[in-house]
Design an enzyme around this catalytic site. Sequence first.
Site, mmCIF file in Angstrom:
data_model
loop_
_atom_site.group_PDB
_atom_site.id
_atom_site.type_symbol
_atom_site.label_atom_id
_atom_site.label_comp_id
_atom_site.label_asym_id
_atom_site.label_seq_id
_atom_site.Cartn_x
_atom_site.Cartn_y
_atom_site.Cartn_z
ATOM 1 C CB CYS A 1 -0.929 0.030 1.210
ATOM 2 S SG CYS A 1 -1.928 -1.428 1.425
ATOM 3 C CG HIS B 1 -6.543 1.479 -0.330
ATOM 4 N ND1 HIS B 1 -5.366 2.030 -0.800
ATOM 5 C CD2 HIS B 1 -6.169 0.593 0.642
ATOM 6 C CE1 HIS B 1 -4.342 1.513 -0.135
ATOM 7 N NE2 HIS B 1 -4.815 0.634 0.732
ATOM 8 C CB CYS C 1 -1.522 0.839 7.839
ATOM 9 S SG CYS C 1 -3.103 0.552 7.016
ATOM 10 N N GLY D 1 0.426 -3.491 4.390
ATOM 11 C CA GLY D 1 0.321 -4.914 4.629
ATOM 12 C C GLY D 1 1.674 -5.535 4.933
#
Length: 378
Positions: free
Chosen positions: A90, A333, A363, A365
Amino acid sequence: MPQAVIAGYARSPFHLAGKGALARTRPDDLAASVVNALVARTGVDPQAIEDLIVGCAFPEGEQGFNVARLIGLIAGLPQSVGGMTVNRFCGSSMSSVHYAAGQIALGAGEVFIAAGVESMSRVPMMGFNPLPNPELAKSSAAYIGMGDTAENLASRYAISRAAQEEFALESQAKAAAAIAGGRLADEIVPIATKAGLVDSDGCPRPGTTAEGLAGLKPAFSATGTVTAGTSSPLTDGASAVLVTSEDYARAHGLPILARIRSTAISGCGPEIMGIGPVESSRKALARVGITVADLDVIELNEAFASQSLACIADLGLDRAKINLDGGAIALGHPLGATGARIVGKAAALLQRTGGRFALATQCIGGGQGIATVLEAVR
């Protein structure tokens, strides 16, 4: 040391994966359209671009090979412009911004495009052929599902389903107001598809109600509190920012949205990956010598309402300053594209609000956090 600035920002419309208006558009074509528009809108000399750095969370299939180089060729950039693909899940395209700023600080170029793309329609989560390391899988939560991490944080921080739904409703309401007020139009690049021109977002649900959210079933655990309505949707999209040295921008009359003051990366337990923005934000703020009280604009990626609320609580963030035009729960997203979007958006919001400092953070993954602190240039 040369200072890096954000000198332009653009993105495609964001649409739901699988059934949205961009589901049949190749991601390399999608990103090329955004890069092309960014160059045209800013008026930057394409010959001056050192490198095109593209973030992608699952660089396979149509977004595989070295997709950054291919995007540059499709966009018609000069062959002299390099291309590099970056993968930090991300955080991929925010890492693209960080890399560009670092190269500028090193004196290794003055003009970069930091972009990101993800077609979650055409390349599945985990890629086409996931092969987890069996020993790591036995001893670590490295491969845990993102929804499970959201449930873990909801439990650990005692975040109720009602609180998550209130946050999601706020995101939808802010996005709806931004769309109605025409505040997203300037950042969006219309995309030509076989079905016609796509010029607006397809993820927001302006008719969302508290009653509707309350009626959804848990998405990841039968006894859980996280639903589709309190999670960011699978999304197709691309984004790009122009990163230059401040001296170059001034000398060539480029718009300066904000100065990149600091960046940071941090790690955390994969099973609570959503808390990643806390430590990365603290590090980035400390490197500037400011606190959250000094922030005027905050772009906190809304992977899930539970993880957003956990980060807000730990950092002590002012919710009135967060995601002024809505966040990922409403807007979507597209994994590799989100970082560049929220950095570019934070810079644009500093201009719009007259604020001084902005934080963009998300954040990642696998258990990471990434953050960028921007300062307005007056």
